[in-house]
Design a protein around this motif. Structure first.
Motif, short mmCIF file in Angstrom:
data_model
loop_
_atom_site.label_atom_id
_atom_site.label_comp_id
_atom_site.label_asym_id
_atom_site.label_seq_id
_atom_site.Cartn_x
_atom_site.Cartn_y
_atom_site.Cartn_z
N ARG A 42 0.96 -1.40 -0.19
CA ARG A 42 0.14 0.20 -0.31
C ARG A 42 1.00 0.91 0.16
NH1 ARG A 42 -4.04 2.00 5.02
NH2 ARG A 42 -5.02 4.24 3.44
N GLY A 43 2.28 1.44 0.52
CA GLY A 43 3.21 2.19 0.64
C GLY A 43 3.86 2.08 -0.14
N ILE A 44 4.92 2.81 -0.31
CA ILE A 44 6.42 3.04 -0.64
C ILE A 44 6.77 3.66 0.18
CG2 ILE A 44 8.23 3.61 -2.65
CD1 ILE A 44 5.62 3.28 -4.72
N VAL A 45 8.31 3.23 0.63
CA VAL A 45 9.52 3.82 1.23
C VAL A 45 10.23 4.31 0.38
CG1 VAL A 45 10.63 4.31 3.54
CG2 VAL A 45 8.51 3.21 3.18
N VAL A 46 11.04 5.74 0.40
CA VAL A 46 12.69 6.19 -0.17
C VAL A 46 13.32 6.55 1.15
CG1 VAL A 46 13.25 8.03 -1.72
CG2 VAL A 46 11.52 7.27 -2.50
N ARG A 47 13.96 6.10 1.14
CA ARG A 47 15.41 5.56 1.75
C ARG A 47 17.37 6.75 1.29
NH1 ARG A 47 13.10 1.61 4.31
NH2 ARG A 47 12.32 1.64 5.73
N THR A 48 17.37 8.07 1.44
CA THR A 48 18.23 8.54 1.21
C THR A 48 19.14 9.14 1.86
OG1 THR A 48 19.03 10.49 -0.49
CG2 THR A 48 16.85 10.82 0.61
N ARG A 49 20.25 9.87 1.24
CA ARG A 49 21.55 10.60 1.92
C ARG A 49 22.25 11.40 1.37
NH1 ARG A 49 27.59 9.47 2.22
NH2 ARG A 49 27.17 11.31 -0.22
N TRP A 50 21.90 12.31 2.12
CA TRP A 50 22.54 13.63 1.05
C TRP A 50 23.42 14.46 2.08
CZ3 TRP A 50 18.86 18.21 -1.80
CH2 TRP A 50 19.80 18.61 -2.81
N GLY A 51 24.51 14.09 1.54
CA GLY A 51 25.21 14.70 2.15
C GLY A 51 25.45 14.32 3.73
N ASN A 52 25.15 15.39 4.93
CA ASN A 52 24.99 15.21 6.09
C ASN A 52 23.61 14.42 6.75
OD1 ASN A 52 25.11 17.98 5.84
ND2 ASN A 52 24.69 18.01 7.68
N ALA A 53 22.56 15.40 5.61
CA ALA A 53 21.24 14.82 5.20
C ALA A 53 21.03 13.60 5.44
CB ALA A 53 20.25 15.69 5.24
N VAL A 54 20.09 12.39 6.33
CA VAL A 54 19.26 11.20 6.35
C VAL A 54 18.18 11.62 5.90
CG1 VAL A 54 19.87 8.72 6.88
CG2 VAL A 54 21.70 10.11 7.37
#
Length: 190
Positions: free
Chosen positions: A145-157
């Motif tokens: 029913r859902g989708i999860v995106v995990r990402t790292r961009w520089g010092n932000a996760v």
């Protein structure tokens, strides 16, 4: 005196023969993951930026994907929103809050130190296999029913979860990437 030395000597010999002279110092299984035994540690790309926070408490979702699912506009901070000198845990939600409509939930951890962001990313990305072009590096997972995106961009996760309006609704993978980009575009360089 000679008898005492003889008994002591015998005890030492018995100890050596039975293995007491070199006790087992191998680690005890504690159930805590050992990074050296976990999945292969991926190399990370160079940080694509260093962030000091967000433009507002929660990002403003302006993408057509966010508007299409009814999650456009300003996010609402959740009770898990917190900030310290070490990390800002920007925990926000958009859209339905009663579970009956489409919703977006995001947690953006903005770390003071890059090493902390990298450590969190290595934990979050364990066992992730389907990559997506978001931030420096990202993964996407379909949860029905859902989708999860995990990402790292520089010092932000960031972890961005899109939930469809109902069990028959589907969130598109392309929407997931667009909305995750939309969440990240409110980061302020630091």
């Amino acid at each position: 005196m000679r008898a005492v030395r003889l008994v002591a000597g015998l005890l030492i010999v018995v100890g050596i023969v039975t293995g007491c002279a070199s006790p087992d110092t191998s680690p005890i299984e504690s159930g805590i993951p050992n990074p050296s035994r976990s999945a292969v540690i991926r190399s990370l790309p160079a940080p694509g930026g260093h962030w000091k926070g967000l433009r507002s408490k929660c990002p403003q979702l302006t993408s057509s994907a966010a508007r299409r699912i009814g999650a456009g506009g300003a996010g609402t901070p959740t009770d898990d929103y917190a900030a310290t000198s070490i990390v800002t845990n920007a925990d926000c939600q958009w859209g339905s809050t009663d579970g009956r409509g489409a919703a977006v939930n995001a947690r953006i951890n903005i770390w003071a130190r890059q090493e902390a962001a990298d450590a969190e990313w290595r934990t979050l990305s364990t066992d992730q296999t389907e990559s997506i072009q978001v931030g420096d590096v990202g993964f996407v997972m379909d949860e029905g029913r859902g989708i999860v995106v995990r990402t790292r961009w520089g010092n932000a996760v960031a972890t961005v979860r899109l939930v469809a309006a109902d069990e028959t609704g589907r969130t598109q993978l392309s929407d997931a990437g667009d909305i995750a980009d939309d969440v990240l575009d409110d980061l302020v360089p630091g």
